[in-house]
Design an enzyme around this catalytic site. Sequence first.
Site, short mmCIF file in Angstrom:
data_model
loop_
_atom_site.label_atom_id
_atom_site.label_comp_id
_atom_site.label_asym_id
_atom_site.label_seq_id
_atom_site.Cartn_x
_atom_site.Cartn_y
_atom_site.Cartn_z
N CYS A 6 0.82 -1.21 0.00
CA CYS A 6 0.00 0.00 0.00
C CYS A 6 0.86 1.26 0.00
CB CYS A 6 -0.88 -0.04 1.26
SG CYS A 6 -2.34 0.98 1.11
N ASP A 130 -6.05 -2.46 11.32
CA ASP A 130 -4.84 -1.64 11.36
C ASP A 130 -4.66 -1.13 12.78
OD1 ASP A 130 -2.62 -0.27 10.44
OD2 ASP A 130 -3.73 1.18 9.23
O1 LIG Z 1 -0.54 5.17 4.39
C1 LIG Z 1 -1.06 6.27 4.53
O2 LIG Z 1 -0.41 7.32 4.44
C2 LIG Z 1 -2.52 6.35 4.85
C3 LIG Z 1 -3.08 7.61 5.06
C4 LIG Z 1 -4.41 7.73 5.35
C5 LIG Z 1 -5.22 6.61 5.45
C6 LIG Z 1 -4.68 5.34 5.24
C7 LIG Z 1 -3.34 5.19 4.96
N1 LIG Z 1 -2.77 3.93 4.79
C8 LIG Z 1 -3.58 2.76 4.83
C9 LIG Z 1 -2.95 1.45 4.67
O3 LIG Z 1 -3.63 0.54 4.19
C10 LIG Z 1 -1.59 1.11 5.21
O4 LIG Z 1 -1.04 0.14 4.40
C11 LIG Z 1 -1.79 0.59 6.63
O5 LIG Z 1 -2.11 1.66 7.45
C12 LIG Z 1 -0.52 -0.11 7.18
O6 LIG Z 1 0.55 0.80 7.24
P1 LIG Z 1 1.95 0.34 7.93
O7 LIG Z 1 1.74 0.24 9.40
O8 LIG Z 1 2.90 1.43 7.57
O9 LIG Z 1 2.34 -0.96 7.29
#
Ligand SMILES: O=C(O)c1ccccc1NCC(=O)[C@H](O)[C@H](O)COP(=O)(O)O
Length: 209
Positions: A6, A130
């Site tokens: 993502c 999440d």
């Molecule tokens: O990633 C972003 O900047 C974001 C911003 C606003 C809403 C959602 C967002 N990300 C969503 C996702 O699906 C990410 O992959 C998820 O939060 C996992 O992130 P991580 O902990 O960095 O792997």
Amino acid sequence: MRIKICGITQPQQSLAITQLGATALGFICVPSSPRYVSIEQINLATSHIPDHIDKIGVFANSTIFEITKVVSSSSLTGVQLHGDETPLFCEELRQVLPNIELIKAFRVRSWEQLETTLNYTSGVDTFLLDAYHPQQLGGTGKTLDWQVLQSFRPALPWFLAGGLTPDNVLTALTQIHPDGIDLSSGVERSPGDKDLDKVALLFSRLNQL
Ligand SMILES: O=C(O)c1ccccc1NCC(=O)[C@H](O)[C@H](O)COP(=O)(O)O
């Protein structure tokens, strides 16, 4: 298992990531995110991606009009709702976009909150869990308590997200068995700039399962 990477912003990285093994790519349509991409950027990043790869737009508290505008102008196959969208909102969106996968993300603040997933079963196809962060909606790098999640028995298929990295993914997957995993900051050099070596390491670790 589905594997979603993502927060892709660079077109050349999207093809490389699918060639390494991702089954889904996520594009952040939340303007306040450092990983935000416009419709034009989504189209550039998906133009050479095979049809069988899921292309998910991530929204947070957008209107149905805003979401449908992006979906109808792009090749997105799914919409992830990462804000405080209600079950009714999801059902209304489903009426408007019947052929698009709807994923409801829950930023887990308390374990009791997981019971609310029950209210969404008729409005969406898939859940995503999440980590909660007081200032950031996603891409936080924070992990969930995987041990507590062992008793999570959702009515729909689900993705595990939140702080997954090539180094901790096997530990997570030996404890819980989601239908998919979602990674963002754990395979990045900086927000939106994926580290292809980390992505390759992720898939080599997953091959050990
Ligand atoms: O990633 C972003 O900047 C974001 C911003 C606003 C809403 C959602 C967002 N990300 C969503 C996702 O699906 C990410 O992959 C998820 O939060 C996992 O992130 P991580 O902990 O960095 O792997």
